[in-house]
Each structure stands twice: as C-alpha cells, then as structure tokens.
Design an enzyme around this catalytic site. Structure first.
Site: not given
Ligand code: CNA
Length: 280
Positions: A45-48, A119, A121, A138
């Site tokens: 899952p993402d954050f936002r 990321n 991960d 990060h």
């Molecule tokens: P965020 O703030 O959660 O933003 C994610 C962005 O991606 C948003 O604009 C969404 O609309 C967009 N999005 C989500 N799914 C998709 C998709 N399938 N295709 C295209 N766009 C999509 O995450 P950010 O990475 O911008 O924020 C920074 C944080 C999140 C970092 O410090 C990370 O460490 C942290 N994070 C990392 C992970 C991971 O390692 N996979 C997971 C969750 C959070």
C-alpha cells in the site's frame, strides 16, 4: 507556450513524442524519480491514496497523527506503531511490478543515469537494477542500526523481530538501545548518496516521475532541478508537484504499469518489457 522564442525538445507533449525523443539517439541520461505508486500493484500500500493508503489505516495504532509513525521523537517514546507498520512493508516475497521492469529495461539499454526512489521496499534491487544506479533517498530495510550507539544489527535477527512484532534491542554490551531499520524518519537527514547524485538531475536529458505525490521534501524539489528544456514525464494517477507547467512536461495520468506499457509500445519494446517482467 511560445515556441518561436525557444524551440521545444519534444515535437508534441505526448507519450509517443517522448518515445520518438528516446529513439532519436539524443537520450542517454534518463533520471527516474519514483514513489510508493510504483509498488502498489505488487500489493504494497502507498501512504496517501484515500481509503487504501497506510495513513488511512493507521487509526488502529493509536497515533496522535499519522506521520508520527515516522517521527523520531515519537519513536523513542513508543516504537510499537512503527514496527507494526514495518511488518506490512517488510520486503519479502513481493514481486516487482511492470514499472520496475521498465526501469530495468532502460538500464539494460544503457539509457539511465540514476533512479531516485522514495521507496523502502527494495523492489528496485529485486528487479535486478544495478545498485550504482539506485539512490534510496529514504533509506531501506536492507540494513539496521542502533538508535543510540549506531552499531549495525543483523538482518536475520531484524526479520525475526519484525515477524514476531518484538522491539529489537542493541547487542552491544551495556547499550541496549532500540534498533531500527535504516529508513529515514522525519527529522533525520537523507543519505549522503542523495546529495552526491543530485547533480545528475541537472545533467539529465529526460526525467520520468512515477507514482509519487511529491509531498516529502527535499525529494519533492528534485524535478525543479531539471533544466528548463529537459522533458519531464509524469506517470501518476493524479497531477502532482506542478508538473505540466513547463513547455516540455508530459502528463500521463494513468497507473504506472499501464503508463510504462504504453511508452514501451511506442518505443517498440513492449515484447522486451513483458519478457523481462515474466522473468522477474
Ligand atoms: P504517497 O504520498 O502515498 O503518494 C503515492 C502517489 O502515487 C499518489 O499520488 C497516488 O495517486 C499515486 N499512485 C498510487 N498508486 C498508483 C499507481 N498504481 N499508479 C500510478 N500512481 C499511483 O507516496 P510517496 O512515495 O509520494 O511518499 C513518500 C513516502 C512514502 C516515502 O517516504 C516512502 O518511504 C513511503 N512509502 C513507501 C512505500 C514502499 O516502499 N513501497 C510504501 C508506502 C509508503
């Protein structure tokens, strides 16, 4: 935009024009800037994202505010919420996405100068991208250290701690500090590698931004470091970070996997991409 003043780099602000530009032979220094959205289709899952993002699901952790889970001050008072979250994000048997394979494909073709990822991960590494092309801005779950004496902590022990939801403590005699994975918390500085490689953005001939809300500084300021005439492509579900404001910005408001498949198709590399991903 007044094209008579300065000629534009792309013939049009479209994905097919980006592909033509890449195939022109003038592109050899692509910089990627990516975030959680490149990994959501792998099940991380993402954050936002509203509803499905981790911040929306942190209520059960009893946090004063969602970002507190990555706040060093809060962590010292109560590390449990972080380790609960770490269990969900911990790299395991997760398969990289088509978007990761697209980055690997461009690396294999010698076109990439650096991939900046937010990321934690490690999926860029799992996708086979060489480490000298990856900047984990990060940090990541790859290494761990004591928050008190900074001593390293073994990965197999951390894995076990996180699986059992135990708080890891330092093994150094008389230290007993709490250990955390080397991911960057709010209030901590980014790895020196991030600052060392930042110049690559100004030298880039193409910037591709994928799956990030561009809300976390200083990462969010990276796209502005690109030269005015350098095309910036945004592949994201929503428009972010003011991308689209420059003459050669291209918006592909789509999910990352569909976006990279579309680009690969225009490039004539779709079969290569699918083959690479199938092997991953
Ligand atoms: P965020 O703030 O959660 O933003 C994610 C962005 O991606 C948003 O604009 C969404 O609309 C967009 N999005 C989500 N799914 C998709 C998709 N399938 N295709 C295209 N766009 C999509 O995450 P950010 O990475 O911008 O924020 C920074 C944080 C999140 C970092 O410090 C990370 O460490 C942290 N994070 C990392 C992970 C991971 O390692 N996979 C997971 C969750 C959070």
């Amino acid at each position: 935009f007044d094209d008579s003043v300065t000629p534009r780099t792309l013939a049009k602000r479209t994905a097919s024009a980006v592909a033509d530009y890449i195939r022109s032979g003038h592109v050899s220094k692509v910089v990627f800037m990516v975030g959680a959205g490149v990994s959501t289709s792998a099940g991380v899952p993402d954050f936002r994202s509203p509803g499905t993002g981790l911040y929306a699901n942190l209520a059960k952790l009893n946090l004063p505010y969602p970002e507190a889970v990555f706040d060093l001050g809060f962590f010292h008072k109560n590390p449990k919420p972080f380790f609960t979250l770490a269990k969900e994000l911990y790299p395991g048997e997760i398969r990289p996405t088509v978007a990761h394979s697209f980055m690997k494909l461009l690396c294999d073709k010698g076109l990439v100068s650096q991939i900046f990822t937010q990321n934690i991960d490690c999926l860029e590494r799992v996708a086979g991208i060489p480490s000298h092309l990856i900047t984990e801005a990060h940090g990541s779950f790859a290494t761990h250290s004591c928050t008190k004496c900074k001593a390293d902590y073994p990965d197999d022990l951390m894995k076990e701690n996180i699986e059992k939801l135990e708080i890891p403590h330092c093994n150094t005699p008389r230290c007993n500090g709490v250990v955390k994975p080397d991911i960057v918390f709010f209030g901590e500085s980014l790895p020196t590698r991030f600052f060392q490689h930042m110049t690559k953005v100004a030298e880039a001939d193409l910037v591709i931004i994928m799956g990030t809300s561009l809300q976390v500084m200083p990462f969010a300021a990276l796209p502005q470091q690109a030269k005015e005439e350098t095309p910036r492509v945004l592949i994201n579900l929503e428009r972010v970070g003011g991308i689209g404001s420059r003459r050669d910005d291209v918006l592909m408001l789509d999910d990352c996997d569909s976006g990279v498949r579309r680009l690969a198709k225009y490039l004539g590399w779709l079969d290569d991409l699918e083959e690479l991903w199938a092997k991953t």
